[in-house]
Design an enzyme around this catalytic site. Sequence first.
Site, PDB file in Angstrom:
ATOM      1  N   LYS A  14       0.807  -1.225   0.000  1.00 47.45           N
ATOM      2  CA  LYS A  14       0.000   0.000   0.000  1.00 47.45           C
ATOM      3  C   LYS A  14       0.841   1.276   0.000  1.00 47.45           C
ATOM      4  O   LYS A  14       0.317   2.361  -0.269  1.00 47.45           O
ATOM      5  CB  LYS A  14      -0.936   0.001   1.215  1.00 47.45           C
ATOM      6  CG  LYS A  14      -1.867  -1.206   1.282  1.00 47.45           C
ATOM      7  CD  LYS A  14      -2.727  -1.334   0.025  1.00 47.45           C
ATOM      8  CE  LYS A  14      -3.681  -2.517   0.131  1.00 47.45           C
ATOM      9  NZ  LYS A  14      -4.511  -2.667  -1.098  1.00 47.45           N
ATOM     10  N   LYS A  74       1.682   5.310  -5.148  1.00 44.37           N
ATOM     11  CA  LYS A  74       2.255   3.974  -5.366  1.00 44.37           C
ATOM     12  C   LYS A  74       3.054   3.965  -6.662  1.00 44.37           C
ATOM     13  O   LYS A  74       4.152   3.405  -6.734  1.00 44.37           O
ATOM     14  CB  LYS A  74       1.152   2.922  -5.419  1.00 44.37           C
ATOM     15  CG  LYS A  74       0.297   2.798  -4.168  1.00 44.37           C
ATOM     16  CD  LYS A  74      -0.704   1.662  -4.337  1.00 44.37           C
ATOM     17  CE  LYS A  74      -1.713   1.603  -3.194  1.00 44.37           C
ATOM     18  NZ  LYS A  74      -2.786   2.608  -3.339  1.00 44.37           N
ATOM     19  N   GLU A 165      -5.811  -2.127 -10.802  1.00 46.47           N
ATOM     20  CA  GLU A 165      -6.778  -1.936 -11.883  1.00 46.47           C
ATOM     21  C   GLU A 165      -7.439  -0.561 -11.778  1.00 46.47           C
ATOM     22  O   GLU A 165      -8.142  -0.145 -12.700  1.00 46.47           O
ATOM     23  CB  GLU A 165      -7.844  -3.029 -11.844  1.00 46.47           C
ATOM     24  CG  GLU A 165      -7.330  -4.412 -12.207  1.00 46.47           C
ATOM     25  CD  GLU A 165      -8.428  -5.461 -12.183  1.00 46.47           C
ATOM     26  OE1 GLU A 165      -8.598  -6.158 -13.195  1.00 46.47           O
ATOM     27  OE2 GLU A 165      -9.123  -5.582 -11.143  1.00 46.47           O
TER      28      GLU A 165
END
EC number: 1.-.-.-
Length: 217
Positions: A14, A74, A165
């Site tokens: 994360k 990220k 995604e």
Amino acid sequence: MDIISVALKRHSTKAFDASKKLTPEQAEQIKTLLQYSPSSTNSQPWHFIVASTEEGKARVAKSAAGNYVFNERKMLDASHVVVFCAKTAMDDVWLKLVVDQEDADGRFATPEAKAANDKGRKFFADMHRKDLHDDAEWMAKQVYLNVGNFLLGVAALGLDAVPIEGFDAAILDAEFGLKEKGYTSLVVVPVGHHSVEDFNATLPKSRLPQNITLTEV
């Protein structure tokens, strides 16, 4: 570390430590993982964008705007970011490219063996593109096989990753001209080392029990 230990240890990262980079050897290893993934009939209907520069990662992160901004850091903080792309149409030029590469790699003892292999692959390709008309979906499935193989592989290398995604594929496709090249982006996977802010690294892994998800006969 055995493969079960790797599967139990890996997690979806994360938060990445932007100060920690892959070594040159690791950077080559992740490209090898991408190259040698299995696919149906060895069709390999994919292309990968590997971003390791700040400029390259920023281009990928453009797709994490608006509703997907929670994924931006990220993409920016990971050492490398891989964009998994699928072909949008299976064509005979690609099929010939695959069988000729197999031939060059020494997989056929005779011309007849090469022809038989080519015929078998074309049977499945034609089934999807001419009969079922789902070749795009079929090729996307092959890319997801690669994603799964990649996630386990990078974990075995001692690296952290997360499959994403949640990004705007239209923005990403336009940024890299993918449509014009016959591809579309499906999954983005940042790779690197997790940071102390990665809460998921210390949480217990949770999966449904085998008596729900598995049947033995």
